[in-house]
Design a protein around this motif. Structure first.
Motif, PDB file in Angstrom:
ATOM      1  N   TYR A 144       0.840  -1.209   0.000  1.00  0.00           N
ATOM      2  CA  TYR A 144       0.000   0.000   0.000  1.00  0.00           C
ATOM      3  C   TYR A 144       0.870   1.252   0.000  1.00  0.00           C
ATOM      4  O   TYR A 144       1.932   1.304   0.610  1.00  0.00           O
ATOM      5  CB  TYR A 144      -0.929   0.011   1.221  1.00  0.00           C
ATOM      6  CG  TYR A 144      -0.226   0.177   2.555  1.00  0.00           C
ATOM      7  CD1 TYR A 144      -0.052   1.441   3.121  1.00  0.00           C
ATOM      8  CD2 TYR A 144       0.286  -0.931   3.240  1.00  0.00           C
ATOM      9  CE1 TYR A 144       0.602   1.596   4.334  1.00  0.00           C
ATOM     10  CE2 TYR A 144       0.935  -0.787   4.448  1.00  0.00           C
ATOM     11  CZ  TYR A 144       1.088   0.478   4.994  1.00  0.00           C
ATOM     12  OH  TYR A 144       1.757   0.640   6.196  1.00  0.00           O
ATOM     13  N   ALA A 145       0.387   2.249  -0.733  1.00  0.00           N
ATOM     14  CA  ALA A 145       1.049   3.553  -0.757  1.00  0.00           C
ATOM     15  C   ALA A 145       0.254   4.603  -0.005  1.00  0.00           C
ATOM     16  O   ALA A 145       0.754   5.692   0.258  1.00  0.00           O
ATOM     17  CB  ALA A 145       1.253   4.008  -2.211  1.00  0.00           C
ATOM     18  N   ASP A 146      -0.979   4.271   0.345  1.00  0.00           N
ATOM     19  CA  ASP A 146      -1.880   5.195   1.022  1.00  0.00           C
ATOM     20  C   ASP A 146      -2.220   4.624   2.396  1.00  0.00           C
ATOM     21  O   ASP A 146      -2.923   3.608   2.511  1.00  0.00           O
ATOM     22  CB  ASP A 146      -3.149   5.383   0.179  1.00  0.00           C
ATOM     23  CG  ASP A 146      -4.101   6.433   0.733  1.00  0.00           C
ATOM     24  OD1 ASP A 146      -4.124   6.618   1.968  1.00  0.00           O
ATOM     25  OD2 ASP A 146      -4.839   7.042  -0.057  1.00  0.00           O
ATOM     26  N   GLN A 174      -9.226   4.272  -5.866  1.00  0.00           N
ATOM     27  CA  GLN A 174      -8.005   4.480  -5.079  1.00  0.00           C
ATOM     28  C   GLN A 174      -7.381   3.154  -4.665  1.00  0.00           C
ATOM     29  O   GLN A 174      -6.159   3.008  -4.660  1.00  0.00           O
ATOM     30  CB  GLN A 174      -8.315   5.316  -3.836  1.00  0.00           C
ATOM     31  CG  GLN A 174      -8.753   6.742  -4.121  1.00  0.00           C
ATOM     32  CD  GLN A 174     -10.271   6.886  -4.101  1.00  0.00           C
ATOM     33  OE1 GLN A 174     -11.004   6.073  -4.696  1.00  0.00           O
ATOM     34  NE2 GLN A 174     -10.743   7.923  -3.422  1.00  0.00           N
ATOM     35  N   SER A 232      -5.427   1.761  -7.538  1.00  0.00           N
ATOM     36  CA  SER A 232      -4.205   2.488  -7.919  1.00  0.00           C
ATOM     37  C   SER A 232      -3.186   2.602  -6.787  1.00  0.00           C
ATOM     38  O   SER A 232      -2.009   2.844  -7.060  1.00  0.00           O
ATOM     39  CB  SER A 232      -4.565   3.898  -8.412  1.00  0.00           C
ATOM     40  OG  SER A 232      -5.167   4.665  -7.373  1.00  0.00           O
ATOM     41  N   GLY A 233      -3.629   2.436  -5.544  1.00  0.00           N
ATOM     42  CA  GLY A 233      -2.714   2.652  -4.431  1.00  0.00           C
ATOM     43  C   GLY A 233      -2.585   1.484  -3.481  1.00  0.00           C
ATOM     44  O   GLY A 233      -2.050   1.626  -2.372  1.00  0.00           O
ATOM     45  N   GLU A 264       6.225   2.961  -2.059  1.00  0.00           N
ATOM     46  CA  GLU A 264       6.007   4.259  -2.683  1.00  0.00           C
ATOM     47  C   GLU A 264       4.949   4.131  -3.780  1.00  0.00           C
ATOM     48  O   GLU A 264       4.768   3.055  -4.363  1.00  0.00           O
ATOM     49  CB  GLU A 264       7.316   4.779  -3.285  1.00  0.00           C
ATOM     50  CG  GLU A 264       8.420   5.007  -2.271  1.00  0.00           C
ATOM     51  CD  GLU A 264       8.086   6.111  -1.274  1.00  0.00           C
ATOM     52  OE1 GLU A 264       7.359   7.058  -1.668  1.00  0.00           O
ATOM     53  OE2 GLU A 264       8.540   6.025  -0.122  1.00  0.00           O
ATOM     54  N   GLN A 265       4.256   5.225  -4.082  1.00  0.00           N
ATOM     55  CA  GLN A 265       3.225   5.178  -5.119  1.00  0.00           C
ATOM     56  C   GLN A 265       3.803   4.727  -6.455  1.00  0.00           C
ATOM     57  O   GLN A 265       3.136   4.025  -7.227  1.00  0.00           O
ATOM     58  CB  GLN A 265       2.564   6.556  -5.265  1.00  0.00           C
ATOM     59  CG  GLN A 265       1.450   6.620  -6.290  1.00  0.00           C
ATOM     60  CD  GLN A 265       0.273   5.693  -5.957  1.00  0.00           C
ATOM     61  OE1 GLN A 265      -0.188   5.654  -4.828  1.00  0.00           O
ATOM     62  NE2 GLN A 265      -0.204   4.931  -6.948  1.00  0.00           N
TER      63      GLN A 265
END
Length: 281
Positions: free
Chosen positions: A149-151, A173, A176-177, A208-209
């Motif tokens: 996960y980036a979020d 979201q 994508s994250g 990181e994203q």
């Protein structure tokens, strides 16, 4: 009892949950269940070569039965000899072999944790502590899913069982994250015939994203190194509470029914919490 699923290479290559294994499955023959020799042939061309943490090269060997001496029991044999006992025509063991090929560092780290837990002698609390370490390692090895996960907010929704908000209201979201990568070979075996109730044990790892724009093979290699580093640290994975239940058929795109919002209203599957456990990571 349900019959053992037949080998169907094309079906596996079109199953989203099997995505981490696709690059390996592609190299297998389409018509016959892969043999021990097939698995070892894949090992021979693997670069870099796969080794266990004792430094020995990995190989898949026939399963032995009966009462075995310590060095021929499953985990010690793997660590001390680099040999993974593998039964013929057995989905569970085949999938274990395929996971070794995709996540070699993490699998070697789990094996080393088992070996240390079996052989190290500490204080009087050691037996129960070693039991907890082995329980957690086994749960991850059999039923684990790596959740990248980036979020952090999305990770919080997952840890707090906010399934509909995560997988439906925040669907774009989440796509994508956040990424879900099956790791446990027992979980892969269950995913051959998915059913409502299919639940993984999630280990959440921050990335990181930019990670989600990388080629898929690079993502897998990065996660292998991240998970191995996590497992090689003695402070981690000492309790099953560190793993978070994940109803994997809720992952967007992993089940046809989850394209409808009402799919996530099934609280028998998408439970609102758990009793006596909480995520620590």
């Amino acid at each position: 009892m349900n019959p053992i699923p037949e080998w169907n290479k094309e079906a596996l290559l079109h199953t989203p949950a099997f995505a981490p294994l696709h690059s390996i499955i592609t190299r297998l023959e389409p018509d016959e269940f892969p043999t021990l020799q097939d698995c070892n042939a894949l090992l021979e061309v693997q670069r870099p070569a796969i080794a266990v943490q004792s430094g020995l090269p990995l190989t898949f060997v026939p399963q032995e039965y009966g009462k075995l001496p310590f060095d021929l029991q499953y985990e010690p044999r793997c660590f001390l000899k680099g040999e993974v006992p593998t039964r013929a025509n057995n989905w569970h063991d085949l999938l274990n072999a395929l996971v070794w090929l995709v996540f070699p560092q993490a699998k070697a780290a789990i094996n080393a944790r088992h070996f240390r837990a079996l052989t190290e002698a500490d204080d009087s609390s050691a037996p129960s502590q070693r039991g907890a370490v082995r329980d957690t390692s086994t749960l991850l090895d059999e039923s684990g899913v790596i959740v990248a996960y980036a979020d952090a907010e999305l990770a919080g929704l997952l840890r707090n069982f906010q399934w509909k908000e995560l997988f439906w209201q925040r669907r774009m979201q989440a796509r994508s994250g956040m990424g879900f990568y099956l790791f446990g070979h027992g979980l892969y075996e269950k995913a051959l015939r998915p059913y409502t109730g299919l639940t993984a044990q999630g280990l959440l790892l921050p990335v990181e994203q930019a990670f989600f724009a990388w080629p898929y093979d690079r993502q897998l290699a990065h996660l292998d190194a991240l998970l191995a580093g996590y497992l090689n640290s003695g402070e981690h994975c000492r309790s099953t509470r560190e793993l978070t239940p994940v109803p994997v058929l809720g992952v967007p795109g992993w089940a046809g029914d989850n394209e409808n919002a009402t799919y996530y209203d099934n609280t028998g599957y998408f439970r609102t919490g758990r009793h006596g456990r909480h995520a620590k990571n």
